[in-house]
Design an enzyme around this catalytic site. Structure first.
Site, PDB file in Angstrom:
ATOM      1  N   SER A 196       0.763  -1.298   0.372  1.00 15.82           N
ATOM      2  CA  SER A 196       0.185   0.339  -0.218  1.00 15.82           C
ATOM      3  C   SER A 196       0.638   1.119  -0.051  1.00 15.82           C
ATOM      4  O   SER A 196       1.748   1.329  -0.748  1.00 15.82           O
ATOM      5  CB  SER A 196      -1.033   0.028   0.996  1.00 15.82           C
ATOM      6  OG  SER A 196      -1.759   1.183   0.728  1.00 15.82           O
ATOM      7  N   GLU A 329      -9.090  -5.170  -4.341  1.00 15.19           N
ATOM      8  CA  GLU A 329      -8.554  -4.386  -3.698  1.00 15.19           C
ATOM      9  C   GLU A 329      -9.423  -3.599  -2.624  1.00 15.19           C
ATOM     10  O   GLU A 329      -9.070  -3.048  -1.647  1.00 15.19           O
ATOM     11  CB  GLU A 329      -7.538  -3.234  -4.338  1.00 15.19           C
ATOM     12  CG  GLU A 329      -6.161  -4.143  -5.188  1.00 15.19           C
ATOM     13  CD  GLU A 329      -5.465  -4.410  -4.003  1.00 15.19           C
ATOM     14  OE1 GLU A 329      -5.370  -4.225  -2.841  1.00 15.19           O
ATOM     15  OE2 GLU A 329      -4.497  -4.563  -4.234  1.00 15.19           O
ATOM     16  N   HIS A 425      -7.678  -5.633   0.077  1.00 22.95           N
ATOM     17  CA  HIS A 425      -6.802  -5.020   0.436  1.00 22.95           C
ATOM     18  C   HIS A 425      -5.706  -5.700   1.730  1.00 22.95           C
ATOM     19  O   HIS A 425      -6.444  -5.663   2.581  1.00 22.95           O
ATOM     20  CB  HIS A 425      -6.725  -3.787  -0.150  1.00 22.95           C
ATOM     21  CG  HIS A 425      -5.824  -2.517   0.271  1.00 22.95           C
ATOM     22  ND1 HIS A 425      -4.568  -3.113  -0.427  1.00 22.95           N
ATOM     23  CD2 HIS A 425      -5.731  -2.077   1.034  1.00 22.95           C
ATOM     24  CE1 HIS A 425      -3.407  -1.497  -0.136  1.00 22.95           C
ATOM     25  NE2 HIS A 425      -3.997  -1.431   1.274  1.00 22.95           N
TER      26      HIS A 425
END
Length: 519
Positions: A196, A329, A425
């Site tokens: 990330s 995600e 995610h």
């Protein structure tokens, strides 16, 4: 194993090594020597507030290195209260090291982790970042560290260098270069990896001249496409300072409690979310719609260009790259905001109009995914804009610049919450580290990991450490024709890049810095 600087040829339960600042004493945990909370730079407080990091001062005697340093200032995302990282004099800039063999003759590969958190939250002390499994199972030295976040690290402040959080990361890598041999690591065999915002940091480091030569390989997990122009970053900083009746200057902000700055930024982020058609949202565009206030700034000096521009130009062609993303995600964020299964057609259309590329991006999504529900369209365009396509384009830029890259996608659905989160995610983080049962990983994977989860984690750890050891994770390198991609699932397979429809929609898009819009 030999303990450097301890005058002993065998390891006890309290291993000691000597670094540039002095001797440090850690402890042995499940066969791995662990050292925590070692300062790599001076505390960025007082006269050093908002300054570039400076090397840490030394100490006398043996420093205890069994506890993590304090986290950098940030809001408590669970309780809503700010955290200033402890007392004002505490140092947030510390490193942690896991070594299976802290012997200066060992020359083991080194993996340096950069955590994510929207450049706003995060701490190396989180249990999912414990490096014990990677170090023990992969035969590597693992380094994690803290860096400045939010206003402290990324706000555009007059009188302060841009991208202070990235400069902290460079300082941590310089500390690793100068000291990791004492822990059994090879300073010439360093791999950086992050997820990330940590992957965005990895991408930025690949583009930064100051980071050149500090690492040999890079792993970027779910790269965000958000990089700011100086004008946009300055306008956001002005709004954050306005919350306190101040200007975004070192003179005005240096005496403000870091916790108050974190709260001010949170207030601005909340305003942007609550009313996306406000003046702020009109000025900040997509950043306001996703409540993104901080990101690396393409300032022309610390960060001369976006990673996609820099890599396509060959800036890191000698650095091998492993890059990838999860399939779903956006799903976790949709769940957090209470929209899971609740997205209306109007919300889906707005998301397409705001985030899809080109003048008819919304239409292209509907044509490419004719059977998609509003929920699916909403998640597809958010996933593609923020993580999936930036990651793919980073891989393609590295190939275009003459470098080598390996691509993957994680499609294994998280068992947590009844499987509603899919391959969301952040799911890759516990799988890569092997920490499946503590903190957020338990939410994603469940209180009792299945044999399938354990097996997939072992495969991913083996691939990551193999890449860090010999630049080969175990599948073919990516090329623009075959687009071979490792898909991680219960039964992993190598195939053509799976998200072909999204790839075609975004193939002509350029991930340029986000701009301040004229009013």
């Amino acid at each position: 194993m030999t303990i450097a600087g301890a005058g002993s040829a065998s390891a006890g339960s309290e291993p000691e090594v000597r670094v540039a600042g002095g001797a440090v004493r850690g402890r042995l945990e499940a066969g791995v020597a662990v050292f925590r909370g070692i300062p790599y730079a001076e505390a960025p407080v007082g006269g050093l507030r908002f300054a570039a990091p400076r090397p840490a001062a030394g100490w006398d005697g043996v420093r205890s290195a069994v506890a993590y340093g304090p986290p950098p200032p940030q809001a408590d995302v669970l309780g809503g209260d700010p955290s200033s990282g402890g007392a004002a004099g505490d140092n947030w800039l510390t490193v942690n090291v896991w070594s299976p063999e802290p012997d200066p003759t060992a020359t083991l590969p080194v993996m340096v982790w950069i955590y994510g958190g929207a450049y706003t939250i995060g701490a190396s002390s989180r249990p999912e970042y414990d490096g014990g499994h990677l170090a023990r199972d992969g035969g590597v030295v693992v380094v994690t560290f803290d860096y400045r976040l939010g206003m402290e690290g990324f706000a555009q402040i007059t009188g302060a260098p841009a991208n202070r959080g990235l400069l902290d990361q460079v300082a941590a890598l310089e500390w690793t270069r100068d000291n990791i041999a004492a822990f059994g690591g090879d300073p010439n065999d360093v791999t950086i990896f992050g997820e990330s915002a940590g992957a965005g940091s990895v991408a930025a480091l690949l583009a930064m001249p100051r980071a050149a030569g500090l690492f040999r390989r890079a792993i970027a997990q779910s790269v965000p496409g958000t990089f700011f122009s100086p004008q946009l970053a300055a306008d956001i900083a002005t709004s954050c300072a306005d919350e306190l009746g101040l200007r975004p200057t070192v003179a005005d902000l240096a005496g403000v409690d870091p916790a108050l700055l974190a709260l001010a930024a949170d207030a601005v982020a909340g305003d942007a979310v609550a009313a996306t058609m406000t003046t702020r949202a009109q000025r900040w565009g997509q950043a306001a719609h996703r409540s993104i206030l901080f990101a690396p700034v393409v300032d022309g000096e610390v960060l001369p260009a976006t990673p996609w521009q820099a890599l396509a130009g060959g800036a890191s062609r000698d650095v091998d790259l492993l890059a990838g993303h999860t399939r779903d995600e956006q799903r976790l964020f949709t769940a957090i905001t209470g929209l899971l299964g609740q997205v209306t057609p109007e919300q889906a259309q707005t998301a397409l109009e705001v985030f899809a590329p080109g003048p008819d991006g919304a239409g292209r999504y509907r044509d490419a995914y004719p059977d998609a529900s509003p929920d699916q369209l909403y998640e597809l365009v958010h996933s593609d804009w923020l993580f999936r396509m930036p990651t793919l384009h980073l891989a393609q830029a590295q190939v275009a610049g003459g470098g080598r890259v390996y691509l993957y996608e994680l499609t294994w659905p998280a068992p947590g919450l009844g499987g509603a989160l899919g391959a969301c995610h952040g799911l890759d983080v516990p799988l890569v580290f092997g920490n499946l049962t503590s903190g957020q990983p338990a939410l994603l994977i469940g209180e009792r990991p299945t044999p399938e989860a354990a097996a997939l984690s072992a495969r991913m750890r083996a691939a990551w450490t193999a890449f860090a050891t010999r630049s080969d994770p175990g599948w073919p390198a990516y090329d623009p024709d075959l687009r071979r991609t490792q898909v991680f699932d219960t039964s992993p397979v190598v195939t053509t890049y799976p998200e072909e429809r999204s790839r075609l929609i975004w193939q002509d898009h350029s991930f340029a810095p986000l701009l301040l819009r004229a009013m």
